[in-house]
Design a protein around this motif. Structure first.
Motif, PDB file in Angstrom:
ATOM      1  N   GLY A 227       0.962  -1.345  -0.061  1.00 39.16           N
ATOM      2  CA  GLY A 227       0.141   0.088  -0.034  1.00 39.16           C
ATOM      3  C   GLY A 227       0.790   1.199  -0.054  1.00 39.16           C
ATOM      4  N   LEU A 228       1.967   1.276   0.870  1.00 37.42           N
ATOM      5  CA  LEU A 228       2.580   2.551   0.730  1.00 37.42           C
ATOM      6  C   LEU A 228       3.588   2.635  -0.419  1.00 37.42           C
ATOM      7  CD1 LEU A 228       4.271   1.814   4.422  1.00 37.42           C
ATOM      8  CD2 LEU A 228       2.839   3.563   3.587  1.00 37.42           C
ATOM      9  N   LEU A 229       4.007   1.624  -1.146  1.00 34.82           N
ATOM     10  CA  LEU A 229       4.803   1.980  -2.331  1.00 34.82           C
ATOM     11  C   LEU A 229       3.992   1.869  -3.467  1.00 34.82           C
ATOM     12  CD1 LEU A 229       7.319  -0.848  -2.015  1.00 34.82           C
ATOM     13  CD2 LEU A 229       7.544   1.578  -1.360  1.00 34.82           C
ATOM     14  N   LEU A 230       2.566   1.344  -3.562  1.00 31.86           N
ATOM     15  CA  LEU A 230       1.861   1.395  -4.790  1.00 31.86           C
ATOM     16  C   LEU A 230       0.603   2.294  -4.488  1.00 31.86           C
ATOM     17  CD1 LEU A 230       1.836  -2.365  -5.645  1.00 31.86           C
ATOM     18  CD2 LEU A 230       3.469  -0.636  -6.385  1.00 31.86           C
ATOM     19  N   GLY A 231       0.261   2.753  -3.535  1.00 36.56           N
ATOM     20  CA  GLY A 231      -0.821   3.796  -3.543  1.00 36.56           C
ATOM     21  C   GLY A 231      -2.089   2.986  -2.999  1.00 36.56           C
ATOM     22  N   THR A 232      -2.077   1.538  -2.666  1.00 36.82           N
ATOM     23  CA  THR A 232      -3.260   0.918  -2.747  1.00 36.82           C
ATOM     24  C   THR A 232      -3.808   1.047  -1.172  1.00 36.82           C
ATOM     25  OG1 THR A 232      -1.883  -1.203  -2.108  1.00 36.82           O
ATOM     26  CG2 THR A 232      -2.894  -0.795  -4.396  1.00 36.82           C
ATOM     27  N   GLU A 233      -4.991   0.336  -0.659  1.00 33.99           N
ATOM     28  CA  GLU A 233      -5.637   0.470   0.506  1.00 33.99           C
ATOM     29  C   GLU A 233      -4.741  -0.338   1.497  1.00 33.99           C
ATOM     30  OE1 GLU A 233      -7.969   2.297   1.695  1.00 33.99           O
ATOM     31  OE2 GLU A 233      -8.067   3.337  -0.338  1.00 33.99           O
ATOM     32  N   ILE A 234      -4.605   0.234   2.831  1.00 31.03           N
ATOM     33  CA  ILE A 234      -3.882  -0.499   3.480  1.00 31.03           C
ATOM     34  C   ILE A 234      -4.841  -1.137   4.677  1.00 31.03           C
ATOM     35  CG2 ILE A 234      -2.266  -0.340   5.447  1.00 31.03           C
ATOM     36  CD1 ILE A 234      -0.694   1.817   3.779  1.00 31.03           C
ATOM     37  N   GLY A 235      -5.929  -0.379   5.054  1.00 29.56           N
ATOM     38  CA  GLY A 235      -6.817  -0.810   5.897  1.00 29.56           C
ATOM     39  C   GLY A 235      -6.293  -0.955   7.503  1.00 29.56           C
ATOM     40  N   ASN A 236      -6.596  -2.029   8.078  1.00 28.75           N
ATOM     41  CA  ASN A 236      -6.004  -2.310   9.420  1.00 28.75           C
ATOM     42  C   ASN A 236      -4.610  -3.030   9.371  1.00 28.75           C
ATOM     43  OD1 ASN A 236      -8.124  -1.409  10.729  1.00 28.75           O
ATOM     44  ND2 ASN A 236      -9.375  -3.161  10.645  1.00 28.75           N
ATOM     45  N   ASN A 237      -4.151  -3.369   7.998  1.00 28.95           N
ATOM     46  CA  ASN A 237      -2.766  -4.032   8.258  1.00 28.95           C
ATOM     47  C   ASN A 237      -1.709  -3.211   8.649  1.00 28.95           C
ATOM     48  OD1 ASN A 237      -3.492  -6.515   6.627  1.00 28.95           O
ATOM     49  ND2 ASN A 237      -4.016  -4.987   4.929  1.00 28.95           N
ATOM     50  N   GLY A 238      -1.552  -1.955   8.472  1.00 24.19           N
ATOM     51  CA  GLY A 238      -0.581  -1.195   9.419  1.00 24.19           C
ATOM     52  C   GLY A 238      -0.373  -1.468  10.759  1.00 24.19           C
ATOM     53  N   TRP A 239      -1.607  -1.296  11.463  1.00 23.46           N
ATOM     54  CA  TRP A 239      -1.558  -1.619  13.113  1.00 23.46           C
ATOM     55  C   TRP A 239      -1.199  -3.032  13.304  1.00 23.46           C
ATOM     56  CZ3 TRP A 239      -1.168   2.525  15.352  1.00 23.46           C
ATOM     57  CH2 TRP A 239      -1.744   3.862  14.826  1.00 23.46           C
ATOM     58  N   LEU A 240      -1.696  -4.044  12.246  1.00 21.63           N
ATOM     59  CA  LEU A 240      -1.530  -5.317  12.635  1.00 21.63           C
ATOM     60  C   LEU A 240       0.118  -5.744  12.303  1.00 21.63           C
ATOM     61  CD1 LEU A 240      -4.283  -7.015  10.798  1.00 21.63           C
ATOM     62  CD2 LEU A 240      -4.066  -7.059  13.198  1.00 21.63           C
ATOM     63  N   THR A 241       0.659  -5.051  11.265  1.00 26.31           N
ATOM     64  CA  THR A 241       2.177  -5.108  11.214  1.00 26.31           C
ATOM     65  C   THR A 241       2.701  -4.376  12.232  1.00 26.31           C
ATOM     66  OG1 THR A 241       1.997  -4.906   8.850  1.00 26.31           O
ATOM     67  CG2 THR A 241       3.912  -4.525   9.907  1.00 26.31           C
ATOM     68  N   ILE A 242       2.371  -3.366  12.882  1.00 26.72           N
ATOM     69  CA  ILE A 242       3.114  -2.738  14.180  1.00 26.72           C
ATOM     70  C   ILE A 242       2.951  -3.731  15.358  1.00 26.72           C
ATOM     71  CG2 ILE A 242       3.215  -0.854  15.804  1.00 26.72           C
ATOM     72  CD1 ILE A 242       2.329   0.800  13.381  1.00 26.72           C
ATOM     73  N   ALA A 243       1.834  -4.271  15.367  1.00 24.73           N
ATOM     74  CA  ALA A 243       1.646  -5.412  16.638  1.00 24.73           C
ATOM     75  C   ALA A 243       2.405  -6.539  16.467  1.00 24.73           C
ATOM     76  CB  ALA A 243       0.056  -5.458  16.834  1.00 24.73           C
ATOM     77  N   TRP A 244       2.339  -6.973  15.255  1.00 26.57           N
ATOM     78  CA  TRP A 244       3.121  -8.314  14.948  1.00 26.57           C
ATOM     79  C   TRP A 244       4.714  -8.090  15.293  1.00 26.57           C
ATOM     80  CZ3 TRP A 244       2.359 -13.190  14.966  1.00 26.57           C
ATOM     81  CH2 TRP A 244       1.205 -13.765  14.632  1.00 26.57           C
ATOM     82  N   SER A 245       5.133  -7.005  14.966  1.00 32.05           N
ATOM     83  CA  SER A 245       6.612  -6.497  15.100  1.00 32.05           C
ATOM     84  C   SER A 245       6.975  -6.371  16.550  1.00 32.05           C
ATOM     85  CB  SER A 245       6.977  -5.183  13.958  1.00 32.05           C
ATOM     86  OG  SER A 245       6.855  -5.671  12.748  1.00 32.05           O
TER      87      SER A 245
END
Length: 265
Positions: A227-245
């Motif tokens: 989403g960051l590189l291509l401008g597509t929808e991220i939704g909740n994935n950003g928060w999930l990525t931070i939580a997983w990390s």
């Protein structure tokens, strides 16, 4: 000198040691780097036409550019997974060859050994991502829709994810009896991206397989980077990525430090 400057000095020394090892013995890093590069070339030039058609790229003469754009974020995160396998091997080698036992007898900060491995691995992961990204650009990947802020966020995501996986890899290296076992224990770092949304969308997978792809750390990280590189929808994935990390980093840190501080038998 106070404790903090001494600890920083020892951590810097251990970081320099690990970077020198990586420079003098680059074969392991290069071998691990070949995996994402070969997969990138294989899926673009062998399967690219068919896969891009499945993404809506057209018929038999589909343009591969859509599929290149789709798989590059997954390949970049797979590169991190491949790189940290080398970290597990390096830590296991240190543990089994006796150098750690010598470090324990020296007047150095105890945690500096692990910090040196982690920081060195993160730096190597970032450099590996840059190299694989250069290959992707050479074969046609473009990120024209990303703003400077999104590029910065993408870089921060890669560093955070690399740090999390590195702490897990350090733990795997510490419990492994030899370098071969460490490599086998860290193999999920390479396999999990293959079972994620790196190569095909999750909604095109069989129903029984979707939970495997959805409920793991690589899929939300890939979707966020995409989403960051291509401008597509991220939704909740950003928060999930931070939580997983953060969860993986905390787990790996606790696991690694407790194992390392345990008195040798």
């Amino acid at each position: 000198m106070s404790t903090l400057p001494l600890a920083a000095r020892d951590c810097t020394t251990m970081l320099r040691r690990n970077l020198l090892h990586a420079r003098r013995y680059p074969s392991l890093t290069l071998n691990l780097l070949l995996t994402p590069v070969m997969l990138l070339l294989l899926f673009v030039y062998i399967f690219g036409g068919v896969m891009s058609a499945g993404l809506g790229g057209g018929g038999g003469g589909a343009d591969r550019s859509d599929y290149i754009a789709y798989i590059v974020p997954g390949i970049l995160l797979m590169t991190i997974g491949s790189t940290v396998v080398g970290t597990a091997v390096s830590v296991s080698t240190d543990m089994t060859e006796g150098i750690i036992a010598r470090f324990r007898t020296m007047a150095i900060h105890r945690g500096s050994v692990l910090v040196g491995h982690v920081v060195g691995s993160v730096l190597q992961a970032v450099m590996s991502v840059v190299l694989v990204g250069a290959v992707a650009v050479a074969i046609g990947f473009r990120s024209t829709d990303a703003t400077p802020l999104e590029w910065l966020a993408a870089f921060a995501l890669l560093v955070l994810f690399a740090t999390a996986l590195t702490w897990i890899a350090v733990g795997m290296g510490l419990i492994s009896p030899n370098a071969e076992a460490a490599s086998n224990n860290a193999l999920p770092m390479i396999l999990l991206p293959l079972l994620s949304s790196a190569f095909i969308p999750v909604d095109t997978m069989p129903g029984w397989f979707r939970p495997i792809a959805e409920y793991q750390p690589f899929t939300p990280a890939i979707e966020t980077l995409r989403g960051l590189l291509l401008g597509t929808e991220i939704g909740n994935n950003g928060w999930l990525t931070i939580a997983w990390s953060l969860a993986l980093a905390a787990l790996g840190y606790r696991w690694s430090t407790s194992t390392f501080n345990r008195d040798p038998k």
